[in-house]
Design a protein around this motif. Structure first.
Motif, PDB file in Angstrom:
ATOM      1  N   LEU A   1     -35.691  -9.445  37.666  1.00 34.35           N
ATOM      2  CA  LEU A   1     -34.480  -9.903  37.953  1.00 34.35           C
ATOM      3  C   LEU A   1     -33.610 -10.482  36.923  1.00 34.35           C
ATOM      4  CD1 LEU A   1     -32.235  -9.543  40.422  1.00 34.35           C
ATOM      5  CD2 LEU A   1     -32.910 -11.705  41.336  1.00 34.35           C
ATOM      6  N   GLU A   2     -34.308 -11.637  36.301  1.00 34.79           N
ATOM      7  CA  GLU A   2     -33.515 -12.310  35.125  1.00 34.79           C
ATOM      8  C   GLU A   2     -33.373 -11.477  33.800  1.00 34.79           C
ATOM      9  OE1 GLU A   2     -35.475 -16.356  34.984  1.00 34.79           O
ATOM     10  OE2 GLU A   2     -34.946 -16.536  37.060  1.00 34.79           O
ATOM     11  N   GLN A   3     -34.339 -10.557  33.920  1.00 35.62           N
ATOM     12  CA  GLN A   3     -34.278  -9.664  32.560  1.00 35.62           C
ATOM     13  C   GLN A   3     -33.367  -8.590  32.747  1.00 35.62           C
ATOM     14  OE1 GLN A   3     -38.192  -7.976  32.378  1.00 35.62           O
ATOM     15  NE2 GLN A   3     -39.314  -9.750  31.637  1.00 35.62           N
ATOM     16  N   LYS A   4     -32.605  -8.630  33.915  1.00 31.20           N
ATOM     17  CA  LYS A   4     -31.492  -7.377  34.161  1.00 31.20           C
ATOM     18  C   LYS A   4     -30.161  -8.178  34.366  1.00 31.20           C
ATOM     19  CE  LYS A   4     -34.600  -3.642  34.707  1.00 31.20           C
ATOM     20  NZ  LYS A   4     -34.514  -2.262  34.749  1.00 31.20           N
ATOM     21  N   PRO A   5     -29.940  -8.958  33.406  1.00 34.66           N
ATOM     22  CA  PRO A   5     -28.506  -9.499  33.668  1.00 34.66           C
ATOM     23  C   PRO A   5     -27.405  -8.680  33.846  1.00 34.66           C
ATOM     24  CG  PRO A   5     -29.182  -9.639  31.173  1.00 34.66           C
ATOM     25  CD  PRO A   5     -30.169  -8.994  31.762  1.00 34.66           C
ATOM     26  N   ILE A   6     -26.758  -9.221  34.924  1.00 33.55           N
ATOM     27  CA  ILE A   6     -25.523  -8.138  35.117  1.00 33.55           C
ATOM     28  C   ILE A   6     -24.339  -8.839  34.784  1.00 33.55           C
ATOM     29  CG2 ILE A   6     -24.099  -7.041  37.044  1.00 33.55           C
ATOM     30  CD1 ILE A   6     -27.056  -7.076  38.781  1.00 33.55           C
ATOM     31  N   SER A   7     -24.082  -9.001  33.382  1.00 25.61           N
ATOM     32  CA  SER A   7     -22.962  -9.740  32.780  1.00 25.61           C
ATOM     33  C   SER A   7     -21.976  -8.686  32.061  1.00 25.61           C
ATOM     34  CB  SER A   7     -23.484 -10.770  31.929  1.00 25.61           C
ATOM     35  OG  SER A   7     -24.444 -10.384  30.927  1.00 25.61           O
ATOM     36  N   LYS A   8     -21.332  -7.756  32.413  1.00 27.14           N
ATOM     37  CA  LYS A   8     -20.477  -6.962  31.989  1.00 27.14           C
ATOM     38  C   LYS A   8     -19.026  -7.328  32.319  1.00 27.14           C
ATOM     39  CE  LYS A   8     -23.239  -3.637  33.688  1.00 27.14           C
ATOM     40  NZ  LYS A   8     -23.685  -2.054  33.817  1.00 27.14           N
ATOM     41  N   GLU A   9     -18.246  -6.519  31.840  1.00 27.98           N
ATOM     42  CA  GLU A   9     -16.842  -6.548  32.037  1.00 27.98           C
ATOM     43  C   GLU A   9     -16.573  -5.479  33.100  1.00 27.98           C
ATOM     44  OE1 GLU A   9     -14.626  -8.872  31.212  1.00 27.98           O
ATOM     45  OE2 GLU A   9     -16.013  -9.955  29.977  1.00 27.98           O
ATOM     46  N   PRO A  10     -15.417  -5.474  34.024  1.00 32.49           N
ATOM     47  CA  PRO A  10     -14.756  -6.924  34.209  1.00 32.49           C
ATOM     48  C   PRO A  10     -15.634  -7.761  35.103  1.00 32.49           C
ATOM     49  CG  PRO A  10     -14.078  -5.152  35.701  1.00 32.49           C
ATOM     50  CD  PRO A  10     -15.066  -4.601  34.938  1.00 32.49           C
ATOM     51  N   ARG A  11     -15.422  -9.032  34.504  1.00 29.82           N
ATOM     52  CA  ARG A  11     -16.045 -10.251  35.092  1.00 29.82           C
ATOM     53  C   ARG A  11     -15.944 -10.185  36.581  1.00 29.82           C
ATOM     54  NH1 ARG A  11     -14.154 -15.001  32.291  1.00 29.82           N
ATOM     55  NH2 ARG A  11     -15.182 -16.151  34.050  1.00 29.82           N
ATOM     56  N   ASN A  12     -14.807  -9.936  37.272  1.00 28.08           N
ATOM     57  CA  ASN A  12     -14.634 -10.053  38.614  1.00 28.08           C
ATOM     58  C   ASN A  12     -15.349  -8.983  39.557  1.00 28.08           C
ATOM     59  OD1 ASN A  12     -13.245 -12.422  38.557  1.00 28.08           O
ATOM     60  ND2 ASN A  12     -11.204 -11.278  38.602  1.00 28.08           N
ATOM     61  N   LEU A  13     -15.823  -7.851  39.002  1.00 21.22           N
ATOM     62  CA  LEU A  13     -16.515  -6.994  39.283  1.00 21.22           C
ATOM     63  C   LEU A  13     -17.980  -7.454  39.423  1.00 21.22           C
ATOM     64  CD1 LEU A  13     -16.883  -4.078  40.662  1.00 21.22           C
ATOM     65  CD2 LEU A  13     -17.433  -3.433  38.660  1.00 21.22           C
ATOM     66  N   TYR A  14     -18.691  -8.222  38.215  1.00 21.05           N
ATOM     67  CA  TYR A  14     -19.867  -8.179  38.059  1.00 21.05           C
ATOM     68  C   TYR A  14     -20.565  -9.684  38.624  1.00 21.05           C
ATOM     69  CZ  TYR A  14     -20.301  -3.515  35.886  1.00 21.05           C
ATOM     70  OH  TYR A  14     -20.080  -2.383  35.914  1.00 21.05           O
ATOM     71  N   GLU A  15     -19.482 -10.766  38.354  1.00 20.61           N
ATOM     72  CA  GLU A  15     -19.751 -12.129  38.665  1.00 20.61           C
ATOM     73  C   GLU A  15     -20.393 -12.238  40.337  1.00 20.61           C
ATOM     74  OE1 GLU A  15     -17.194 -15.244  37.423  1.00 20.61           O
ATOM     75  OE2 GLU A  15     -17.785 -15.074  35.551  1.00 20.61           O
ATOM     76  N   PRO A  16     -19.590 -11.535  41.065  1.00 22.58           N
ATOM     77  CA  PRO A  16     -19.986 -11.779  42.391  1.00 22.58           C
ATOM     78  C   PRO A  16     -21.478 -11.045  42.590  1.00 22.58           C
ATOM     79  CG  PRO A  16     -17.771 -10.983  42.321  1.00 22.58           C
ATOM     80  CD  PRO A  16     -18.326 -10.847  41.028  1.00 22.58           C
ATOM     81  N   ILE A  17     -22.035 -10.047  42.060  1.00 23.86           N
ATOM     82  CA  ILE A  17     -23.181  -9.490  42.101  1.00 23.86           C
ATOM     83  C   ILE A  17     -24.331 -10.281  41.806  1.00 23.86           C
ATOM     84  CG2 ILE A  17     -24.726  -7.526  41.527  1.00 23.86           C
ATOM     85  CD1 ILE A  17     -22.156  -5.803  41.068  1.00 23.86           C
ATOM     86  N   SER A  18     -24.016 -11.055  40.574  1.00 26.26           N
ATOM     87  CA  SER A  18     -24.896 -12.306  40.152  1.00 26.26           C
ATOM     88  C   SER A  18     -24.927 -13.146  40.899  1.00 26.26           C
ATOM     89  CB  SER A  18     -24.459 -12.425  38.545  1.00 26.26           C
ATOM     90  OG  SER A  18     -24.659 -11.378  37.693  1.00 26.26           O
ATOM     91  N   TYR A  19     -23.826 -13.476  41.543  1.00 28.13           N
ATOM     92  CA  TYR A  19     -23.759 -14.705  42.274  1.00 28.13           C
ATOM     93  C   TYR A  19     -24.661 -14.446  43.751  1.00 28.13           C
ATOM     94  CZ  TYR A  19     -21.865 -17.860  45.886  1.00 28.13           C
ATOM     95  OH  TYR A  19     -21.777 -18.841  46.859  1.00 28.13           O
TER      96      TYR A  19
END
Length: 327
Positions: free
Chosen positions: A18-36
């Motif tokens: 899971l950690e090897q598949k970072p979801i840190s793309k733009e736009p941040r407001n779409l992807y940050e909640p997924i990582s969260y």
């Protein structure tokens, strides 16, 4: 042996993936909640089951990691949308996605998670890819159907036991079953074995949810991890409630219906009264019997499985440990 050490090994491998598949793309407001939401923890039971089943069928854990990830991403997507529907403020002790951001973000990030779950299958060979996505689509639509049944039942006073069992099968058990069948598919198991392990997971999943209903009312507050009596406070018509309505004398049934139509100031007094009716009516014993019934159904599917006896014993041990849980 499938003890806590073995489960921890699967969980550790999954979390590293899971950690090897970072979801840190733009736009941040779409992807940050997924990582969260993916970072909030939880038992990771479903991906652990995928990895465990793959290994029990002679496959490599590494080959099952993407399928396990798909299951976990889908499970968390469903939680994001369920929390919006329930207007829930907390998930695993933290703010829910729609509370931390907003409802629109929760809807859109959830949609992206569903698509991302499908992308997890893209590295598999064509035949495996086809089998995994076919199972996944069937499961995903059943989870939606289960959620709709759950919503419908909130406003109905005539829910039957078979309807309730179908709801928990679709809402909870089919995802457990699919997690296990995916492990078998990745390991190249025969179709009949993959189907048998699905049945094992489905029956165990129903037993698991019935156990959850029981623990919600009668669990130990120190170990359960959620507020004991939560379902009663929310007027949820669980298996315990339906059995009490079937068995209790008419005065108790009327009292139960009244208590499930109000939100009194003293919530714990309501919980205690309802629990007393559950016990006196025989609903508690009936629920324990049904948990045992579905656990035994799960175990009976293991007999015809084409895997070594020690692996069957491991699956049985896993099921027994799950049914002995207090959390």
């Amino acid at each position: 042996m499938i003890n806590s050490k073995a489960i921890e090994r699967y969980r550790t491998k999954f979390l590293a993936h899971l950690e090897q598949k970072p979801i840190s793309k733009e736009p941040r407001n779409l992807y940050e909640p997924i990582s969260y939401i993916l970072g909030l923890g939880g038992k990771r039971m479903r991906p652990v089951l995928t990895l465990m089943t793959a290994e029990l069928f002679g496959g490599k854990v590494e080959n099952a990691l993407d399928a396990a990830l798909a299951i976990e991403v889908f499970h968390n997507f469903s939680l994001v949308h369920d929390d919006i529907m329930d207007d829930a403020p907390l998930r695993r002790g933290n703010a829910t996605v729609h509370e931390k951001w907003d409802v629109n973000t929760g809807i859109l990030s959830g949609d992206a998670m569903l698509i991302y779950a499908y992308q997890c299958f893209e590295n598999y060979p064509a035949e495996t890819y086809k089998a995994l996505t076919k199972l996944f689509s069937k499961t995903a639509i059943e989870v939606c159907e289960g959620q709709q049944y759950d919503v419908d039942f909130e406003t109905r006073d005539d829910v039957t036991i078979p309807e309730y069992l179908k709801m928990i099968e679709y809402k909870t058990a089919v995802l457990v079953a699919a997690a296990m069948q995916m492990g078998a598919i990745v390991a190249g198991a025969k179709t009949e074995d993959a189907n048998s392990i699905y049945e094992f997971g489905r029956n165990l999943g129903i037993a698991f949810q019935l156990q959850d209903d029981y623990l919600d009312a009668f669990g130990d507050p120190k170990t359960f991890g959620k507020q004991v009596g939560g379902d009663i406070m929310e007027n949820k018509k669980t298996f315990l409630f339906l059995k009490a309505m079937e068995f209790a004398p008419s005065d108790d049934r009327e009292g139960l219906m009244h208590l499930y139509s109000i939100q009194p100031d003293d919530a714990m007094a309501k919980v205690d009264t309802v629990k007393a009716i559950f016990m006196e009516s025989g609903a508690v014993e009936a629920t324990k019997k049904e948990i045992e019934n579905y656990t035994n159904k799960a175990f009976s599917t293991l007999e015809g499985l084409n895997i070594p006896d020690e692996n069957k014993a491991l699956l049985k041990e896993f099921g027994e440990n799950l049914m002995r849980r207090t959390v």
